[in-house]
Structure formats: structure tokens, C-alpha cells
Design a protein around this motif. Structure first.
Motif, short mmCIF file in Angstrom:
data_model
loop_
_atom_site.label_atom_id
_atom_site.label_comp_id
_atom_site.label_asym_id
_atom_site.label_seq_id
_atom_site.Cartn_x
_atom_site.Cartn_y
_atom_site.Cartn_z
N LEU A 377 0.86 -1.18 0.00
CA LEU A 377 0.00 0.00 0.00
C LEU A 377 0.89 1.23 0.00
O LEU A 377 1.94 1.25 0.65
N PHE A 378 0.46 2.29 -0.68
CA PHE A 378 1.28 3.49 -0.81
C PHE A 378 0.52 4.74 -0.36
O PHE A 378 -0.70 4.82 -0.48
N THR A 379 1.28 5.73 0.12
CA THR A 379 0.74 7.06 0.34
C THR A 379 0.73 7.82 -0.98
O THR A 379 1.34 7.39 -1.96
N ILE A 380 0.06 8.97 -0.99
CA ILE A 380 -0.06 9.74 -2.23
C ILE A 380 1.30 10.24 -2.71
O ILE A 380 1.48 10.53 -3.89
N ASP A 381 2.29 10.34 -1.80
CA ASP A 381 3.60 10.81 -2.22
C ASP A 381 4.62 9.69 -2.36
O ASP A 381 5.82 9.91 -2.36
N GLY A 382 4.13 8.43 -2.47
CA GLY A 382 5.00 7.35 -2.88
C GLY A 382 5.74 6.62 -1.78
O GLY A 382 6.70 5.90 -2.06
N GLN A 383 5.33 6.76 -0.52
CA GLN A 383 5.94 6.00 0.55
C GLN A 383 5.16 4.71 0.79
O GLN A 383 3.95 4.65 0.55
N VAL A 384 5.85 3.70 1.27
CA VAL A 384 5.19 2.44 1.61
C VAL A 384 4.44 2.62 2.92
O VAL A 384 5.04 2.93 3.95
N ALA A 385 3.12 2.43 2.86
CA ALA A 385 2.28 2.64 4.04
C ALA A 385 1.87 1.34 4.71
O ALA A 385 1.37 1.35 5.84
N GLY A 386 2.04 0.22 4.02
CA GLY A 386 1.64 -1.06 4.60
C GLY A 386 1.92 -2.19 3.65
O GLY A 386 2.25 -1.99 2.47
N ALA A 387 1.79 -3.40 4.15
CA ALA A 387 1.97 -4.61 3.34
C ALA A 387 0.91 -5.62 3.76
O ALA A 387 0.56 -5.72 4.94
N VAL A 388 0.40 -6.39 2.79
CA VAL A 388 -0.70 -7.32 3.04
C VAL A 388 -0.36 -8.64 2.36
O VAL A 388 0.19 -8.67 1.26
N ALA A 389 -0.74 -9.75 3.00
CA ALA A 389 -0.49 -11.07 2.44
C ALA A 389 -1.31 -11.27 1.17
O ALA A 389 -2.43 -10.77 1.04
N VAL A 390 -0.76 -12.01 0.21
CA VAL A 390 -1.42 -12.21 -1.08
C VAL A 390 -2.68 -13.06 -0.94
O VAL A 390 -3.55 -13.03 -1.83
N ASP A 391 -2.81 -13.82 0.16
CA ASP A 391 -4.01 -14.64 0.32
C ASP A 391 -5.08 -13.94 1.13
O ASP A 391 -6.10 -14.53 1.48
N GLU A 392 -4.87 -12.64 1.44
CA GLU A 392 -5.93 -11.86 2.08
C GLU A 392 -7.12 -11.81 1.12
O GLU A 392 -6.96 -11.40 -0.05
N PRO A 393 -8.34 -12.16 1.53
CA PRO A 393 -9.44 -12.36 0.57
C PRO A 393 -9.94 -11.10 -0.12
O PRO A 393 -10.44 -11.16 -1.23
N ASP A 394 -9.83 -9.92 0.49
CA ASP A 394 -10.46 -8.73 -0.10
C ASP A 394 -9.45 -7.68 -0.55
O ASP A 394 -9.76 -6.50 -0.64
N ILE A 395 -8.22 -8.08 -0.83
CA ILE A 395 -7.23 -7.15 -1.34
C ILE A 395 -7.09 -7.36 -2.84
O ILE A 395 -7.13 -8.49 -3.33
N TYR A 396 -6.97 -6.28 -3.59
CA TYR A 396 -6.84 -6.37 -5.04
C TYR A 396 -6.10 -5.14 -5.54
O TYR A 396 -5.98 -4.14 -4.83
N ASN A 397 -5.62 -5.23 -6.77
CA ASN A 397 -4.85 -4.12 -7.33
C ASN A 397 -5.72 -2.94 -7.68
O ASN A 397 -6.89 -3.09 -8.04
N ARG A 398 -5.11 -1.74 -7.60
CA ARG A 398 -5.78 -0.52 -8.02
C ARG A 398 -4.85 0.28 -8.92
O ARG A 398 -4.70 1.48 -8.79
N VAL A 399 -4.19 -0.39 -9.87
CA VAL A 399 -3.23 0.29 -10.72
C VAL A 399 -3.63 0.12 -12.18
O VAL A 399 -3.74 -1.00 -12.68
#
Length: 588
Positions: A377-399
Motif C-alpha cells: 500500500l502506498f501514500t499519495i507521495d510514494g511511501q510504503v504505508a503497509g503490506a498485506v499477504a497475497v491470500d488476504e481475501p479482499d485485497i486487489y490491485n488498483r493500478v
């Protein structure tokens, strides 16, 4: 495996909806969108070289005059106190003593001999300065002699500037083009780290430190180095800076702080952080903003609470009272990090790109190590704000992004554009795509579909030629909006005469994400029109508005409603969502 999954889940429960205090930073200028220009302008503002305009703007695209550049050069040399000696003399007939820049021009020409007039004796202070003139002045300030450079002006001076790194990032195509305020700022900032004729730098550069704060009241800049904090006197005290929280080097003059050069990958951030815990959730926003008096912007666009999605990262700007949300999240291959994987300072992802990790994100990052896949996960100015496991059921790309004709992927990243070599055949992806992940092998892409649409649409005619293996598609969406795409595979129905095009972007490399057919109404008589604002056909009534398009099949050109009604007695209409979007007519 179960133990690792549980630890990641507990970490995420603690992070979502929580408020994390971080450093404050407010932009000094209201109209700079480019991050590099914003940094350059701030470096020069700390030096007292620029102040901007009274309305808080910098006007980065405006040309710079010869007079303005002279003043900047004098300030860069720290000679502001010397200008009074040159205020009552006239060297050039078109620069009288009453001219606002006369002292700066006279000092530059007579006192420092870094600039001259033209062959006719004039200086032309209001004429836009050229890249060759600007580079020549700066090289002279840095001790380079005309006779040593030699050659043909301005080419030889531009070559010398290129050789020492002075022109890096300026975008000059020659020595005779006019330059913008943004380009001038880049030149002066480059000047601080380039080698002078004697082999040193113009001013002393210190070791890398963290910029903590700056105050006009105290005249101090507060920095930290390892565990020690220091308060340093400034040459030009100012109040606040976007560099707060960044790492970089101090520039000294006479033992005092002149300015600060942030490291390339160091980033500041506004006063806090919240990761949305659910769609539409504003939990933590009031705590972050100190109340509910704020506006919401998502990915740089005005937004509302209803548009917030889980995992959006919110930061707050107290100066503008805006909650700035970033929806950028991407599955990546974790390549490497600086520091320990248990508490990384930066991480390397997406083909060696380095991103700073916020302190609040380190517990989540500690659950991963290089060699693994994860969502970031990123902030609006490009810093890493968090990390989530790939098997988390409700996480998806927004790019989202697109691949141009050269195979270069441009994708939306933290409110801006980022470009990478995609390694993808551009004939497959010359329209909008989703960046699904960035694996060890490189970016994985897919075509956008209707579910990805964010509402930017246009209506128009489509013509298709070629064969099933090499399709050429032409969209004609009105006067001046004609675009051609080349495709492999006959995935577009060749029977479509008119289409609705979702997410259509016509600037630069045109792209689109999804195409849908419109409903055809055949042989609609003119008698079916209702006061030119609607039409009845069968059992339905369809709206006609000012955006409806009219196309003359005989002349193969766009036309108007008036011409359509006087030219023909019946038309072909194309309808979408209860409205007539396109009318085709002929004399038959």
C-alpha cells in the motif's frame, strides 16, 4: 504456514483505521504538480533565491527574462548586499537606474562580468533568456573561463554544461531555446552539486542527515544525525518546508545553513496516516484532521466518503484542510531492502525501484522477507504505508495504465505517472490495461473490462479493416477526435457501426478500456422529433441534447442538428442509456 498467516492477520487488524503521527510538510507553491520542480523550487526558496508570486504560485511554465535570471544569479552567489553599490549607475541605455533589476544587471555585468549586452549596446532585460545564455552565466559563476571552453558559442558551452552534469533533467534541445522558470530552477539546483572549474563545489556539502524542522522565528534548522539532534543557524530563515522528515545533505555558506538537498528517494508526508478499514469508512479521519472540517481528494480528484475503498491510504494536509487518499496498491515481488527485513528503511520492488518505508508500515513489512510476493500500500507521495499477504481475501490491485507503441508501460502511481519497459508486444496493449502484479519476471497485465471503468466515456463511430489476425480499428468521436489503433485478433465485433467507449484518453498516446455497442434506431422520420429535444420511436422516447453527434454519410463529415433536419427526411439513430448519442443522415 498457519502461524505466519495468523501473525499477518493480527498486524493488519492493528493497522486498519489507526492514526499514525508522522512529519508535517506543506508545499510553498500552489501550482507545481511535478515533484522534481517542487523540490527544486523549495531548495531555492530556502536559499532566498526565489519567493514566488503574491498569490502563492510559482508559474513553472512561464519563460524567464534576462533581468529575472540576473537577479537569481546574484542571489545564488550571495551578493544581495552588494547590489546597492550598483543602483545609481547606467551601463546599458535600456536599463536605466529606475529599472527594478538595474542593480542586479549592473552587478552581473560590471562587478562579476558574468553577462554582457548585445552588439548594439543594449541589454534587453525583458527578453526571454535562452538556454545558452543561462548556461554561460552559470559556468562563469562556477569559474569556467570563456577562453578555456573555446569552440563555437553556444554549442561549446552547452557541451561543457553537459559534461559536468549541469544540464541533467533540464530537457534542453539546444542552446537557443527560451527556458521556463522550472528549467531555470533545475539549472541552479544542479549547480550546487556540479564540480567547479577548480574541482570542488560552489558551497560546502555536509554529510547526510534528517531534516526535522525549520523556523523563521528562531532562524534555526533542526536536523538529526543518528541519535543526535542539532539546531543550525540559517542564512535565510524561513517558516516550514516540504523537506521535513526527509534525508539529505546540508549546503553551508560561511558556516550557516544555506539550503538542503534531499536524497533522491527520500520523501516527506503530511500530518498523519489512516488506512481505510472498510469501503466508505472514515474511521480515524476526524482524529487525523482534528475535526470534521476537511475535503476528501482521492488519487488527486475531488471525492467523497462513499467512494472510499478498503485499503485506501489517507494523509492529511492541514494547510489546505484536505484528506488525500491514495488507492495505489500492487502485488509485487519483494526484491531486497535496506536495513533488516524485520525493520526495513526502504524496499526494492518493480525491477529495482526503491521506496521509503514509513515507521508505521514496518510491523507489517516485518512479516515478509525478500524473495516473497506481497501486496504493498502506498501514500499519495510514494511511501510504503503497509503490506498485506497475497491470500488476504479482499485485497486487489488498483493500478491502471497503458502500453504505448514502443512497448513502454505508463501506469497511474500515487497520483502521477510512472513509466517502465513492459516487455509486452504493444499490438496487444495499445489501450488501457490493469497492472495485475509485478512478479520476479516483470509486469503482468490484463485488458480492462467494464468493472474497471471510472466513468470517462465518449460516443462515436467505429470502422474496422484488416483481417482477423491484424485488425485496424478507427474511432471517430466527433470533430478533431479521430484515433486509430492496431490490434492482433478480431476481438471487436466488425458489425458495430457506433459505440460507447469507456475510459477514453485522447491526449498523448490514445487509449481506451472497454467498448460497448449502442442500440440502432433505423429510418427515424423527421416527424418523430419533439421540438429538437427528443424523439419518439416505437414505444419509446429518447432524449436529444447538446452533446448528441451528427454525421453526414454523403460528405463523410461531422455536421449539426440544423443541417441534419434540412438535409434529410429520415435518419439512423444510435441510443445508449435512454439518450440519442449519434445521428447519421444522408439525402436518400
Amino acid at each position: 504456514m498457519i502461524k505466519r498467516f495468523l501473525s499477518v492477520g493480527i498486524c493488519l487488524i492493528m493497522v486498519l483505521g489507526a492514526v499514525f503521527p508522522v512529519f508535517a510538510a506543506q508545499p510553498a507553491f500552489s501550482d507545481i504538480e511535478d515533484k522534481q520542480t517542487e523540490r527544486d523550487a523549495e531548495i531555492l526558496r530556502l536559499m532566498g533565491v526565489i519567493e514566488g508570486y503574491g498569490d502563492g504560485s510559482f508559474k513553472p511554465a512561464n519563460n524567464l527574462t534576462r533581468a529575472q535570471f540576473c537577479k537569481m544569479a546574484v542571489c545564488m552567489m550571495g551578493l544581495e548586499q552588494e547590489v546597492t553599490k550598483y543602483s545609481n549607475i547606467t551601463i546599458f541605455p535600456d536599463v536605466r537606474a529606475s529599472h527594478w533589476a538595474a542593480p542586479y544587471i549592473n552587478l552581473s555585468a560590471k562587478g562579476q562580468k558574468i553577462i554582457a549586452g548585445f552588439d548594439d549596446g543594449l541589454f534587453r532585460p525583458n527578453q526571454a533568456i535562452t538556454s545558452g545564455q543561462a548556461v554561460t552565466i552559470i559556468l562563469r559563476v562556477m569559474g569556467y573561463k570563456d577562453e578555456k571552453i573555446g569552440g563555437i558559442w553556444p554549442d561549446s558551452f552547452m557541451a561543457q554544461g553537459e559534461a559536468i552534469g549541469l544540464l541533467e533533467g533540464c530537457g534542453f534541445t539546444g542552446g537557443r531555446q527560451t527556458i521556463t522558470r522550472a528549467q531555470a530552477a533545475r539549472l541552479f539546483v544542479n549547480m550546487l552539486s556540479c564540480k567547479t572549474a577548480e574541482g570542488g563545489t560552489l558551497y560546502e556539502l555536509g554529510d547526510e542527515v534528517k531534516f526535522k524542522s525549520v523556523s523563521a522565528d528562531t532562524g534555526k534548522m533542526v536536523i538529526s544525525e543518528k541519535e543526535d539532534e542539532s539546531k543550525l543557524d540559517m542564512v535565510h530563515p524561513v517558516e516550514g518546508s516540504i523537506f521535513e522528515g526527509m534525508n539529505g545533505k546540508i549546503v553551508y555558506r560561511g558556516g550557516k545553513v544555506l539550503t538542503f538537498l534531499p536524497s533522491e528517494n527520500s520523501t516527506g508526508i503530511y500530518e498523519g496516516l489512516v488506512i481505510a478499514s472498510a469501503d466508505g469508512s472514515t474511521t480515524g479521519f476526524a482524529q487525523l484532521a482534528g475535526g470534521n472540517d476537511y475535503k476528501i481528494f482521492r488519487d488527486g480528484e475531488p471525492s467523497s466518503a462513499s467512494e472510499i475503498k478498503k485499503w485506501d491510504v489517507a494523509t492529511y494536509n492541514p494547510q489546505t484542510k484536505t484528506m488525500r487518499l491514495c488507492s495505489t496498491r500492487l502485488r509485487v515481488y519483494y526484491e531486497d531492502c535496506t536495513g533488516s527485513p524485520k525493520s526495513p528503511d526502504t524496499i526494492f520492488i518493480m525491477g529495482g525501484r526503491q521506496f521509503p518505508v514509513m515507521d508505521s508500515a514496518k510491523p507489517a513489512l516485518s512479516q515478509f522477507k525478500p524473495g516473497q510476493d506481497m501486496y504493498v500500500l502506498f501514500t499519495i507521495d510514494g511511501q510504503v504505508a503497509g503490506a498485506v499477504a497475497v491470500d488476504e481475501p479482499d485485497i486487489y490491485n488498483r493500478v491502471q495504465g497503458q502500453v504505448d507503441k514502443n512497448g513502454v508501460l505508463t501506469f497511474d502511481f500515487c497520483g502521477g505517472d510512472s513509466k517502465i519497459e513492459s516487455g509486452v508486444d504493444p499490438r496487444y496493449y495499445t489501450y488501457a490495461v490493469i497492472l495485475q502484479s509485478y512478479t520476479k519476471e516483470g509486469p503482468r497485465l490484463r485488458y480492462m473490462n467494464e468493472d474497471d471503468v471510472d466513468g470517462v466515456v465518449c460516443y462515436g463511430r467505429v470502422s474496422i479493416s484488416g483481417n482477423d489476425e491484424d485488425v485496424i480499428v478507427n474511432f471517430d468521436c466527433g470533430p478533431g477526435k479521430n484515433f486509430t489503433f492496431y490490434r492482433l485478433g478480431g476481438f471487436i465485433n466488425k458489425q458495430r457501426a457506433a459505440v460507447k467507449i469507456y475510459n477514453f484518453y485522447g491526449d498523448g498516446e490514445p487509449s481506451f478500456s472497454w467498448v460497448d455497442s449502442m442500440t440502432r434506431l433505423s429510418d427515424v422520420p423527421n416527424s418523430a422529433w419533439l421540438d429538437k429535444e427528443a424523439v419518439t420511436y416505437g414505444s419509446g422516447t429518447y432524449v436529444i441534447d447538446e452533446d448528441t453527434l451528427y454525421y453526414n454519410l454523403d460528405t463523410q463529415s461531422w455536421s449539426t442538428q440544423e443541417k441534419c433536419l434540412e438535409y434529410s427526411v429520415k435518419t439512423e439513430m444510435f441510443v445508449y442509456d435512454g439518450a440519442v448519442r449519434l445521428v447519421e443522415f444522408s439525402a436518400d
